[in-house]
Scaffold this motif. Structure first.
Motif, PDB file in Angstrom:
ATOM      1  N   ASP A   1       1.858   3.375   3.212  1.00  0.00           N
ATOM      2  CA  ASP A   1       0.645   4.109   2.802  1.00  0.00           C
ATOM      3  C   ASP A   1       1.432   5.551   2.389  1.00  0.00           C
ATOM      4  O   ASP A   1       1.631   6.933   2.314  1.00  0.00           O
ATOM      5  CB  ASP A   1       0.113   4.824   3.527  1.00  0.00           C
TER       6      ASP A   1
ATOM      7  N   LYS B   1      -9.305  -0.954  -6.002  1.00  0.00           N
ATOM      8  CA  LYS B   1      -8.875  -0.132  -4.344  1.00  0.00           C
ATOM      9  C   LYS B   1     -10.858   0.720  -3.965  1.00  0.00           C
ATOM     10  O   LYS B   1     -11.084   1.679  -4.613  1.00  0.00           O
ATOM     11  CB  LYS B   1      -8.121   1.013  -4.172  1.00  0.00           C
TER      12      LYS B   1
ATOM     13  N   HIS C   1       1.805   5.584  -2.774  1.00  0.00           N
ATOM     14  CA  HIS C   1       1.374   6.041  -3.632  1.00  0.00           C
ATOM     15  C   HIS C   1       2.538   6.471  -4.421  1.00  0.00           C
ATOM     16  O   HIS C   1       2.715   7.984  -4.697  1.00  0.00           O
ATOM     17  CB  HIS C   1       0.487   7.215  -3.164  1.00  0.00           C
TER      18      HIS C   1
ATOM     19  N   HIS D   1       1.023  -1.109  -0.192  1.00  0.00           N
ATOM     20  CA  HIS D   1      -0.214  -0.279   0.024  1.00  0.00           C
ATOM     21  C   HIS D   1       1.182   1.426   0.132  1.00  0.00           C
ATOM     22  O   HIS D   1       1.947   1.587   1.097  1.00  0.00           O
ATOM     23  CB  HIS D   1      -0.358   0.219   1.377  1.00  0.00           C
TER      24      HIS D   1
ATOM     25  N   ALA E   1      -2.119   1.890  -4.195  1.00  0.00           N
ATOM     26  CA  ALA E   1      -3.655   1.384  -4.022  1.00  0.00           C
ATOM     27  C   ALA E   1      -4.141   2.779  -4.357  1.00  0.00           C
ATOM     28  O   ALA E   1      -4.822   3.688  -3.455  1.00  0.00           O
ATOM     29  CB  ALA E   1      -3.512   1.448  -2.122  1.00  0.00           C
TER      30      ALA E   1
END
Ligand SMILES: [Zn+2]
Length: 363
Positions: free
Chosen positions: A263, A146, A59, A57, A81
Motif C-alpha cells: 500500500d 478497486k 499508490h 497494492h 490500486a
C-alpha cells in the motif's frame, strides 16, 4: 553477469549459489560458475538474487517520482490500486506508462478515486458507465477495478459498491480488488460477490467484520473463498489495515498471504511500511520459509495479473528483472497499524536492482 549470489527463484524451485548471465535485456543462463567475459559484472556474493519484486497494492501512480523510488527498493512491477477513478485516472495511467518498470492501474469504482473522508458515502460516485469509459481509454495499463469497502469509506454502501465494481469489470474480463476491514457488512455477505481471480487486500484487518470470528477462528467462508480461487493479499498500509494479534491468530490456523503488498506511496519510508523488503521481512519473522516469502513477492504476484506473465521469474528467456537483497541478522522492530511491535532477528534490505538487463543506480 551477476556472480556468486544465492539465487532464490521459486518459479523454478531454485535455491542455490548461481551465476546469472544477461544479454539483450534477457536472462540467458543461470548456472554454477559460468565462464566467459561479461561487459559488466555484479558481485552478488553474500546476497540473495531474486526475481524483481512485484507489489500489487501501491499508490505509486500518484506522481512521477514514485516509480523511480520503488525501483530502488527492488520493485520491478507495481499496481496502483485505486488512486484514480474515472475523473482522474488518466493522470495515474500516464505515470504508469512513463514508469521505468511495468506499472499497472486499478480504476477506483468511485469516480473521484481515493478521497479523504471516503469516496463511496454517496453511492452515485460509483458510476459504472464512467468507470467503463475510464477502462476503455486506458486499456493498455488498466488491469482491474478497486473498491474500498470500509465503513469509513463506503458507509452502508459496501455491497452495492462491490456489485457495481463487478459490473464495470465484467465486459473487460478484469478482476476486482476489494479492501476489507471494518466494513458495514460481514465477510459472509461480501465474499459471495467475488469471482475467481479477484483479490482481497488488507486480509488481516482487525474487527469489526474481518476474516476471524469473535473467538479468533477463521471463518469457513474465508477458507472457502480461497479454495475457489480468490487471492488474499497482505496490504500493509498505515491505518486500520492490520494488527499483530489478527495476523498471529490467522497464520496459526494456516491462513498465510498469497501475495504481499505495501500500500506504498512516496511517504512510506517514514511509516511502518519503510520499503517492500521490510514488509516481506515481517513474514520471515513469523516463520514463513524464505523461498515461500520470495514466492509471495514474485511469482505469486505475477500470476495475479496477465501483464506480469513473463515476470517474477529468472527462467532463461525471461526479461532480466532482478532484485538483489541482503538478509541481515540483528534486532529489528516491526510495527503494525496500531503501534504494536514485534521483534525479528532478520531483515531483508534492498541491495541493487536490474531492470530489463540494466543496472539501477542507487541513491
Ligand atoms: Zn491502498
Amino acid at each position: 553477469m551477476i556472480r556468486g549470489g544465492l539465487v532464490i527463484d521459486p518459479s523454478v524451485g531454485l535455491d542455490a549459489i548461481r551465476d546469472v548471465a544477461i544479454t539483450g535485456g534477457k536472462i540467458v543462463a543461470v548456472d554454477a560458475n559460468l565462464t566467459g567475459e561479461a561487459k559488466e559484472t555484479i558481485d552478488a556474493r553474500g546476497k540473495i538474487v531474486a526475481p524483481g519484486l512485484i507489489d500489487i497494492h501501491t499508490h505509486a501512480g500518484r506522481g512521477k517520482e514514485g516509480p523511480e523510488l520503488a525501483l530502488k527498493d527492488g520493485v520491478t512491477g507495481w499496481v496502483d490500486a485505486g488512486s484514480g477513478g474515472a475523473d482522474n485516472i488518466d493522470q495515474v495511467a500516464a505515470v504508469a506508462r512513463g514508469a521505468p518498470q511495468i506499472g499497472r492501474v486499478l480504476v477506483n469504482i468511485a469516480r473521484t478515486g481515493v478521497a479523504a473522508g471516503g469516496e463511496l458515502h454517496d453511492i452515485n460516485a460509483a458510476n459504472v458507465a464512467l468507470a467503463q469509459g475510464a477502462i476503455a481509454r486506458n486499456r493498455d495499463v488498466v488491469v482491474g477495478v478497486k473498491a474500498r469497502l470500509s465503513e469509513n469509506v463506503a458507509g452502508t454502501n459496501d455491497l452495492e459498491a462491490l456489485r457495481r465494481a463487478q459490473e464495470a469489470a465484467a465486459p473487460f474480463n478484469l478482476p476486482v480488488m476489494i479492501h476489507i476491514g471494518q466494513t458495514y457488512s460481514p465477510m459472509r455477505a461480501i465474499l459471495p460477490l467475488l469471482k475467481r481471480g479477484d483479490i482481497v487486500t488488507h486480509m488481516y484487518a482487525p474487527a469489526p467484520n474481518g476474516i476471524l470470528d469473535d473467538q479468533g477462528r477463521l471463518f469457513a467462508d474465508v477458507a472457502g473463498a480461497r479454495r475457489r480461487g480468490i487471492i488474499f493479499d497482505f496490504g500493509n498500509g498505515v491505518a486500520d489495515h492490520f494488527d499483530w494479534p489478527t495476523v498471529e491468530r490467522a497464520v496459526k490456523q494456516g491462513f498465510w498471504p498469497d501475495t504481499f503488498s505495501t500500500d506504498w506511496n512516496v511517504m512510506s519510508k517514514t511509516t511502518g511500511v519503510v520499503d517492500f523488503p521490510n514488509v516481506i521481512s515481517k513474514f520471515i519473522m513469523l516463520g514463513m520459509p524464505l523461498s515461500q516469502v520470495i514466492a509471495c513477492a514474485t511469482v505469486n504476484a505475477a500470476r495475479v495479473f496477465p501483464s506480469f506473465d513473463n515476470r517474477g521469474t529468472l527462467n532463461v528467456g525471461a526479461p532480466a528483472d532482478v532484485a538483489m537483497l541482503e538478509l541481515r541478522d540483528g534486532t529489528f522492530e516491526f510495527v503494525d497499524n496500531y503501534k504494536g511491535t514485534r521483534t525479528g532477528r532478520q531483515r531483508l534490505f534492498p541491495a541493487g536492482t536490474v531492470i530489463e538487463g540494466k543496472t539501477v543506480q542507487r541513491a
